[in-house]
Design a protein around this motif. Structure first.
Motif, PDB file in Angstrom:
ATOM      1  N   ASN A  81       0.858  -1.185   0.000  1.00  0.00           N
ATOM      2  CA  ASN A  81       0.000   0.000   0.000  1.00  0.00           C
ATOM      3  C   ASN A  81       0.891   1.231   0.000  1.00  0.00           C
ATOM      4  OD1 ASN A  81      -1.950   1.909   0.283  1.00  0.00           O
ATOM      5  ND2 ASN A  81      -2.915   0.996   2.088  1.00  0.00           N
ATOM      6  N   SER A  82       0.746   2.062  -1.031  1.00  0.00           N
ATOM      7  CA  SER A  82       1.578   3.270  -1.126  1.00  0.00           C
ATOM      8  C   SER A  82       1.245   4.281  -0.034  1.00  0.00           C
ATOM      9  CB  SER A  82       1.399   3.916  -2.504  1.00  0.00           C
ATOM     10  OG  SER A  82       0.057   4.304  -2.700  1.00  0.00           O
ATOM     11  N   ALA A  83       0.091   4.138   0.604  1.00  0.00           N
ATOM     12  CA  ALA A  83      -0.255   5.055   1.688  1.00  0.00           C
ATOM     13  C   ALA A  83       0.580   4.811   2.935  1.00  0.00           C
ATOM     14  CB  ALA A  83      -1.737   4.921   2.027  1.00  0.00           C
ATOM     15  N   ARG A  84       1.199   3.656   3.027  1.00  0.00           N
ATOM     16  CA  ARG A  84       2.051   3.356   4.177  1.00  0.00           C
ATOM     17  C   ARG A  84       3.495   3.676   3.833  1.00  0.00           C
ATOM     18  NH1 ARG A  84      -0.392  -0.205   7.977  1.00  0.00           N
ATOM     19  NH2 ARG A  84       1.713  -0.734   8.670  1.00  0.00           N
ATOM     20  N   PHE A 105      -7.282   1.013  -3.094  1.00  0.00           N
ATOM     21  CA  PHE A 105      -7.834   1.817  -2.010  1.00  0.00           C
ATOM     22  C   PHE A 105      -6.841   2.833  -1.461  1.00  0.00           C
ATOM     23  CE2 PHE A 105     -10.380  -2.026  -2.088  1.00  0.00           C
ATOM     24  CZ  PHE A 105     -11.661  -1.520  -2.034  1.00  0.00           C
ATOM     25  N   ALA A 106      -5.636   2.890  -2.046  1.00  0.00           N
ATOM     26  CA  ALA A 106      -4.662   3.879  -1.574  1.00  0.00           C
ATOM     27  C   ALA A 106      -5.073   5.296  -1.953  1.00  0.00           C
ATOM     28  CB  ALA A 106      -3.285   3.569  -2.152  1.00  0.00           C
ATOM     29  N   ARG A 107      -5.927   5.432  -2.980  1.00  0.00           N
ATOM     30  CA  ARG A 107      -6.346   6.774  -3.394  1.00  0.00           C
ATOM     31  C   ARG A 107      -7.257   7.441  -2.361  1.00  0.00           C
ATOM     32  NH1 ARG A 107      -9.503   3.187  -6.415  1.00  0.00           N
ATOM     33  NH2 ARG A 107     -11.774   3.525  -6.256  1.00  0.00           N
ATOM     34  N   PHE A 108      -7.813   6.668  -1.431  1.00  0.00           N
ATOM     35  CA  PHE A 108      -8.665   7.246  -0.398  1.00  0.00           C
ATOM     36  C   PHE A 108      -7.875   7.782   0.793  1.00  0.00           C
ATOM     37  CE2 PHE A 108     -11.395   4.030  -2.477  1.00  0.00           C
ATOM     38  CZ  PHE A 108     -12.361   4.888  -2.969  1.00  0.00           C
ATOM     39  N   ASN A 109      -6.579   7.628   0.765  1.00  0.00           N
ATOM     40  CA  ASN A 109      -5.750   8.109   1.871  1.00  0.00           C
ATOM     41  C   ASN A 109      -5.440   9.592   1.650  1.00  0.00           C
ATOM     42  OD1 ASN A 109      -4.146   7.862   4.250  1.00  0.00           O
ATOM     43  ND2 ASN A 109      -2.322   7.811   2.958  1.00  0.00           N
TER      44      ASN A 109
END
Length: 380
Positions: A81-84, A105-109
């Motif tokens: 996950n690119s959000a992490r 779902f990373a776009r929701f971060n």
């Protein structure tokens, strides 16, 4: 019914025999349906069904069979996950042949941007009494780490003497101060910024939460009393609107009467008026022209005129104009008297209701005083 049908048919057959003609054929009467016992069903159930009983299990018509697609294969795959920022790998089931450039779902971060400051900016613009640079640095770091979740920040903040409102007030003050000092357009570029349009108000937030606490701590009795008050307030508002409409109607009536009185001129007898009652009429007849009111109101106007001694004044041009204006003024006066009586009646009702509402409060106050009345003293 069968007897009434057979009698005329029999007479027609006798006549045919006498005339030597063929006998008319009698129509076949429909026999009544006879209930037959069915296996496992009572007579009443058979009678309800009529001639054709539906089958217990409905028959299905032939339908096109559902076309089954080929089975989908799933694979146990690892993903990041690119959000992490720690580069952790996780696993999940994924359709075979599906490739992702990034976790969907990373776009929701979404994270809010927090402005940071330098030591020079802090020493020039951000120094205040009650806050040190270490506390401010810790606050900014936790706001960025926990994405401005202030309940979590307040729970993990070391200084327990500061409330969540104190932390929010300091944070938003710093952000607003940095936004204003870094602006070089004279305020044109930042005038639509949320921090400028809706600044944080600590006092309002404290009052709002205190009000919510009181609202949450209410008892059932208080809620019931408040609902009664709301219902009473709604009734009062409705009655006020109704009274306002009546007042406007009365004012419009008075305005129309005043306009008629100001525009009234000396009457001129028309040809139709001169030809009534044998070709002539008296001016005294025109003195009592019909008013645009109900018969009851017209009778009251005549009673008022008779009471002041103006039942039959001398008829002249000027007298007719003034007399007609006086009658219309009396109509307006009667309207205002009616309106005043209605207001007095409503005032008396409200006064009685207020006394009834305050009576339990007065009893509770006397009971709380504890003294009451002496045993031998009688109430007057």
């Amino acid at each position: 019914s069968h007897c009434f049908l057979r009698a005329p048919l029999k007479a027609m057959g006798d006549a045919a025999d006498i005339l030597c003609v063929q006998r008319p054929s009698s129509p076949k009467l429909k026999q009544p349906f006879k209930n037959k016992n069915r296996d496992g069903m009572s007579r009443e159930a058979v009678a309800l069904g009529g001639h054709a009983l539906p089958s217990i299990v409905p028959t299905l018509s032939f339908k096109e069979k559902r076309k089954r697609d080929k089975p989908v294969h799933w694979e146990w795959k690892a993903f990041a996950n690119s959000a992490r920022e720690d580069g952790a790998l996780f696993h999940h089931w994924q359709k075979e042949g599906v490739q992702w450039d990034d976790y969907p779902f990373a776009r929701f971060n979404k994270k809010s941007s927090i402005m940071t400051y330098t030591d020079d900016e802090y020493s020039k613009y951000l120094q205040t009494s009650g806050w040190t640079k270490d506390e401010t640095d810790r606050l900014m770091d936790m706001a960025k780490r926990f994405d401005q979740r202030w309940i979590v920040i307040h729970d993990r903040y070391h200084n327990t003497s500061r409330s969540a409102e104190d932390l929010k007030d300091r944070f938003y003050w710093v952000q607003t101060r940095l936004l204003e000092t870094r602006d070089t357009s004279g305020g044109d570029e930042i005038q639509d910024h949320p921090l400028i349009i809706r600044p944080y108000q600590k006092e309002y937030e404290v009052q709002r939460k205190a009000h919510l606490e009181r609202l949450f701590a209410r008892s059932k009795d208080i809620e019931r009393d408040e609902q009664l008050l709301l219902d009473e307030a709604k009734k009062i508002q409705q009655s006020q609107k109704k009274r306002e409409k009546e007042r406007k109607r009365a004012m419009e009536k008075v305005r129309q009467n005043s306009k008629k009185a100001s525009e009234r001129a000396a009457p001129v007898l028309t040809e139709e008026q001169l030809t009534v009652s044998g070709g002539c009429c008296l001016r005294s007849q025109l003195m009592k022209a019909a008013l645009d009111v109900t018969p009851k109101t017209a009778q009251k106007v005549n009673l008022v005129l008779e009471a002041v001694g103006l039942g039959n004044p001398l008829a002249s041009d000027q007298t007719q104009v003034c007399y007609q204006g006086l009658r219309e003024s009396i109509v307006a006066l009667l309207e205002w008297q009616k309106y005043l009586q209605k207001k007095k009646y409503e005032y008396d009702n409200l006064k009685l209701r207020k006394q009834e509402m305050l009576r339990p409060v007065a009893k509770s106050k006397r009971g709380a005083a504890g003294g009451g009345e002496p045993a031998g003293k009688k109430r007057r």
